[in-house]
Design a protein around this motif. Structure first.
Motif, PDB file in Angstrom:
ATOM      1  N   THR A 156       0.802  -1.231   0.000  1.00 36.25           N
ATOM      2  CA  THR A 156       0.000   0.000   0.000  1.00 36.25           C
ATOM      3  C   THR A 156       0.830   1.275   0.000  1.00 36.25           C
ATOM      4  N   GLY A 157       2.102   1.183   0.401  1.00 32.30           N
ATOM      5  CA  GLY A 157       2.945   2.369   0.514  1.00 32.30           C
ATOM      6  C   GLY A 157       2.707   3.161   1.782  1.00 32.30           C
ATOM      7  N   VAL A 158       1.832   2.692   2.669  1.00 32.92           N
ATOM      8  CA  VAL A 158       1.514   3.429   3.893  1.00 32.92           C
ATOM      9  C   VAL A 158       2.734   3.464   4.813  1.00 32.92           C
ATOM     10  N   VAL A 159       3.039   4.671   5.311  1.00 31.40           N
ATOM     11  CA  VAL A 159       4.203   4.895   6.176  1.00 31.40           C
ATOM     12  C   VAL A 159       3.761   4.769   7.635  1.00 31.40           C
ATOM     13  N   GLN A 160       4.550   4.052   8.421  1.00 33.37           N
ATOM     14  CA  GLN A 160       4.229   3.839   9.825  1.00 33.37           C
ATOM     15  C   GLN A 160       4.699   5.015  10.691  1.00 33.37           C
ATOM     16  N   PRO A 161       4.066   5.232  11.850  1.00 31.45           N
ATOM     17  CA  PRO A 161       4.496   6.297  12.775  1.00 31.45           C
ATOM     18  C   PRO A 161       5.739   5.842  13.555  1.00 31.45           C
ATOM     19  N   LEU A 162       6.866   5.830  12.902  1.00 32.69           N
ATOM     20  CA  LEU A 162       8.065   5.188  13.448  1.00 32.69           C
ATOM     21  C   LEU A 162       8.613   5.901  14.675  1.00 32.69           C
ATOM     22  N   ALA A 163       8.604   7.227  14.664  1.00 35.69           N
ATOM     23  CA  ALA A 163       9.136   7.951  15.828  1.00 35.69           C
ATOM     24  C   ALA A 163       8.321   7.638  17.073  1.00 35.69           C
ATOM     25  N   GLU A 164       7.008   7.553  16.925  1.00 38.17           N
ATOM     26  CA  GLU A 164       6.148   7.239  18.064  1.00 38.17           C
ATOM     27  C   GLU A 164       6.367   5.803  18.546  1.00 38.17           C
ATOM     28  N   ILE A 165       6.530   4.875  17.585  1.00 42.63           N
ATOM     29  CA  ILE A 165       6.773   3.479  17.957  1.00 42.63           C
ATOM     30  C   ILE A 165       8.122   3.352  18.653  1.00 42.63           C
ATOM     31  N   GLY A 166       9.129   4.047  18.118  1.00 37.43           N
ATOM     32  CA  GLY A 166      10.446   4.017  18.744  1.00 37.43           C
ATOM     33  C   GLY A 166      10.434   4.564  20.153  1.00 37.43           C
ATOM     34  N   ALA A 167       9.644   5.615  20.379  1.00 34.83           N
ATOM     35  CA  ALA A 167       9.546   6.199  21.720  1.00 34.83           C
ATOM     36  C   ALA A 167       8.918   5.209  22.696  1.00 34.83           C
ATOM     37  N   ILE A 168       7.911   4.470  22.228  1.00 33.47           N
ATOM     38  CA  ILE A 168       7.283   3.456  23.082  1.00 33.47           C
ATOM     39  C   ILE A 168       8.281   2.340  23.397  1.00 33.47           C
ATOM     40  N   ALA A 169       9.015   1.904  22.382  1.00 32.90           N
ATOM     41  CA  ALA A 169      10.007   0.849  22.597  1.00 32.90           C
ATOM     42  C   ALA A 169      11.041   1.282  23.631  1.00 32.90           C
ATOM     43  N   ALA A 170      11.532   2.497  23.498  1.00 34.02           N
ATOM     44  CA  ALA A 170      12.553   2.994  24.430  1.00 34.02           C
ATOM     45  C   ALA A 170      11.988   3.150  25.838  1.00 34.02           C
ATOM     46  N   SER A 171      10.744   3.593  25.944  1.00 37.70           N
ATOM     47  CA  SER A 171      10.135   3.834  27.259  1.00 37.70           C
ATOM     48  C   SER A 171      10.020   2.561  28.084  1.00 37.70           C
ATOM     49  N   TYR A 172       9.792   1.437  27.396  1.00 40.29           N
ATOM     50  CA  TYR A 172       9.558   0.192  28.122  1.00 40.29           C
ATOM     51  C   TYR A 172      10.709  -0.806  27.983  1.00 40.29           C
ATOM     52  N   GLY A 173      11.848  -0.335  27.503  1.00 41.41           N
ATOM     53  CA  GLY A 173      13.044  -1.170  27.484  1.00 41.41           C
ATOM     54  C   GLY A 173      13.081  -2.247  26.426  1.00 41.41           C
ATOM     55  N   HIS A 174      12.412  -2.007  25.291  1.00 39.73           N
ATOM     56  CA  HIS A 174      12.410  -2.987  24.209  1.00 39.73           C
ATOM     57  C   HIS A 174      13.362  -2.555  23.089  1.00 39.73           C
ATOM     58  N   PHE A 175      13.805  -3.526  22.313  1.00 38.37           N
ATOM     59  CA  PHE A 175      14.610  -3.257  21.135  1.00 38.37           C
ATOM     60  C   PHE A 175      13.654  -2.989  19.968  1.00 38.37           C
ATOM     61  N   PHE A 176      14.140  -2.252  18.959  1.00 38.90           N
ATOM     62  CA  PHE A 176      13.274  -1.828  17.859  1.00 38.90           C
ATOM     63  C   PHE A 176      13.965  -2.049  16.529  1.00 38.90           C
ATOM     64  N   HIS A 177      13.303  -2.827  15.646  1.00 39.10           N
ATOM     65  CA  HIS A 177      13.794  -3.086  14.291  1.00 39.10           C
ATOM     66  C   HIS A 177      12.846  -2.469  13.269  1.00 39.10           C
ATOM     67  N   VAL A 178      13.413  -1.788  12.278  1.00 39.31           N
ATOM     68  CA  VAL A 178      12.626  -1.216  11.180  1.00 39.31           C
ATOM     69  C   VAL A 178      13.075  -1.832   9.863  1.00 39.31           C
ATOM     70  N   ASP A 179      12.155  -2.479   9.185  1.00 32.89           N
ATOM     71  CA  ASP A 179      12.391  -2.967   7.826  1.00 32.89           C
ATOM     72  C   ASP A 179      12.204  -1.775   6.893  1.00 32.89           C
ATOM     73  N   ALA A 180      13.322  -1.226   6.410  1.00 28.75           N
ATOM     74  CA  ALA A 180      13.284  -0.015   5.578  1.00 28.75           C
ATOM     75  C   ALA A 180      13.495  -0.327   4.105  1.00 28.75           C
ATOM     76  N   VAL A 181      13.240  -1.557   3.709  1.00 34.59           N
ATOM     77  CA  VAL A 181      13.480  -1.971   2.330  1.00 34.59           C
ATOM     78  C   VAL A 181      12.742  -1.092   1.330  1.00 34.59           C
ATOM     79  N   GLN A 182      11.454  -0.814   1.575  1.00 32.22           N
ATOM     80  CA  GLN A 182      10.683  -0.007   0.627  1.00 32.22           C
ATOM     81  C   GLN A 182      10.924   1.487   0.799  1.00 32.22           C
ATOM     82  N   ALA A 183      11.503   1.880   1.913  1.00 31.36           N
ATOM     83  CA  ALA A 183      11.694   3.302   2.201  1.00 31.36           C
ATOM     84  C   ALA A 183      12.880   3.906   1.470  1.00 31.36           C
ATOM     85  N   ALA A 184      13.891   3.104   1.216  1.00 31.27           N
ATOM     86  CA  ALA A 184      15.147   3.626   0.665  1.00 31.27           C
ATOM     87  C   ALA A 184      14.922   4.305  -0.681  1.00 31.27           C
TER      88      ALA A 184
END
Length: 389
Positions: A156-184
């Motif tokens: 679909t080309g829909v872009v995810q709210p990555l900064a918000e997801i990353g902030a949640i991951a950092a807040s609760y001590g989780h690691f965060f992976h982004v598949d940026a294959v289509q973004a490049a």
């Protein structure tokens, strides 16, 4: 300018044509001898080619060159990232769960090196974006895990709210992976802004060679455990003799992709004209993710009553290549798991087509598509031109 008899390629999300500059550098490297692990002059020359490409890919990702690990493609990159064992400041860290969205690429949806029982699927809204409230509720009380979300959806080309997801991951001590294959090459890639621990790339989506990809860490002190072992190549993070020509081509493609990501107005304009033309012929056309932030190059749509498989054949007979969605399903046309997760009814999902533009697409390609579209609609379902939205 293409003639009507020339084939037209509008399936860049499946893979972009090789850029001429990439082809040139690959041919040049293929003519050179040397294993990059050898200490003699030929080996040092091969090493230089790899390190130049590493710097080029790092610039594409706003990362340090030592954080780039070259692998065989996007699938291997994702398999490397999706591991319950990481190294953090030299010590192993064991993650309990993989939290991944319901619209991920199959190479992520299979869970990588996580056991099936340790995978949690995150729901998305009607546009295909991760529901942040449910994400936070899911990970708040969980032990350390890995959150995996693609930057932009391949269908679909829909872009995810990555900064918000990353902030949640950092807040609760989780690691965060982004598949940026289509973004490049289609949007800015910034692991720091996303607070992503690691991102993954594939060269052939940006006009590089097939069979080359990268795992890019935000910090070399916090990296996933190696998938391919048995040698000290790639700073001990991926064993095996490097494919120097493919890596050099990857670097060259990265330079062009970085330039194109800075200004996507030409793609946005062509996509807008394409979608307006589609809707003018068929007012009932549905554009998936239309109200969300989408990549400038991707149009995923459906016209009720016109099956995707039949439309694909019709366009192919006219030498126009488009897609029904992901190209990673053995050439089969089926119901998209992405559209299903978005709540699209099966009957409409079976009509979904994807047109994706890229570095060599021009206005004449769009003109030819829009010239063919009413003829194909008339052949497949004449009533579609009269159905209301």
């Amino acid at each position: 300018m293409p003639r009507h008899s020339d084939p037209i390629y509008l399936d860049y999300n499946a893979g972009a044509p090789l850029r001429p500059a990439v082809r040139d550098v690959m041919i040049e490297v293929l003519g050179e001898a040397g294993n990059a692990s050898s200490v003699h002059g030929h080996g040092r020359n091969a090493r230089g080619r790899i390190e130049q490409a590493r710097e080029q890919v790092a610039r594409l990702c706003n990362a340090r060159s030592r954080a780039v690990t070259f692998v065989s493609g996007g699938t291997e990159a994702n398999m490397t990232a999706l591991t319950p064992v990481w190294q953090d400041q030299g010590a192993p860290v064991y993650l309990d769960k993989l939290f991944r969205s319901a619209v991920e690429h199959p190479s992520v949806a299979t869970g990588g090196r996580f056991a099936t029982a340790d995978q949690v699927v995150l729901p998305v809204d009607a546009a295909g974006r991760v529901r942040l409230d449910q994400l936070e509720e899911t990970v708040r009380d969980a032990g350390p895990g890995l959150i995996s979300v693609m930057a932009a959806n391949n269908e679909t080309g829909v872009v995810q709210p990555l900064a918000e997801i990353g902030a949640i991951a950092a807040s609760y001590g989780h690691f965060f992976h982004v598949d940026a294959v289509q973004a490049a090459g289609r949007m800015t890639i910034d692991p720091d802004a996303w607070q992503a621990d690691v991102i993954t790339l594939s060269a052939h989506k940006m006009g590089g060679p097939q069979g080359a990809g990268a795992v890019v860490a935000r910090s070399t002190a916090r990296v996933p455990s190696a998938l391919m072992v048995g040698g000290g190549q790639e700073n001990w993070r991926r064993g095996g003799t490097e494919n120097v020509a493919a890596i050099a081509g990857f670097g060259s493609a990265g330079v062009s992709a970085l330039e194109e990501a800075a200004d996507t107005r030409h793609l946005t304009g062509m996509k807008a004209r394409l979608e307006a033309g589609l809707r003018a012929v068929c007012p009932s056309a549905v554009f998936f993710g239309e109200d969300a932030d989408r990549l400038a190059n991707t149009c995923c749509f459906a016209v009720p009553g016109i099956a995707a498989e039949t439309a694909l054949i019709a366009f192919d007979l006219e030498r126009v290549s488009i897609s029904s969605g992901s190209a990673c399903s053995s050439g089969k046309v089926g119901v998209s798991h992405v559209l299903t997760a978005m709540g699209v009814e099966e009957e409409l999902a079976r009509c979904a087509l994807r047109v994706s533009l890229g570095w060599s697409t021009d206005e004449q390609d769009v003109d030819r598509f829009l010239e063919l579209w009413p003829r194909i609609v008339e052949r497949l379902d004449p009533e579609a031109r009269h159905r209301a939205a």
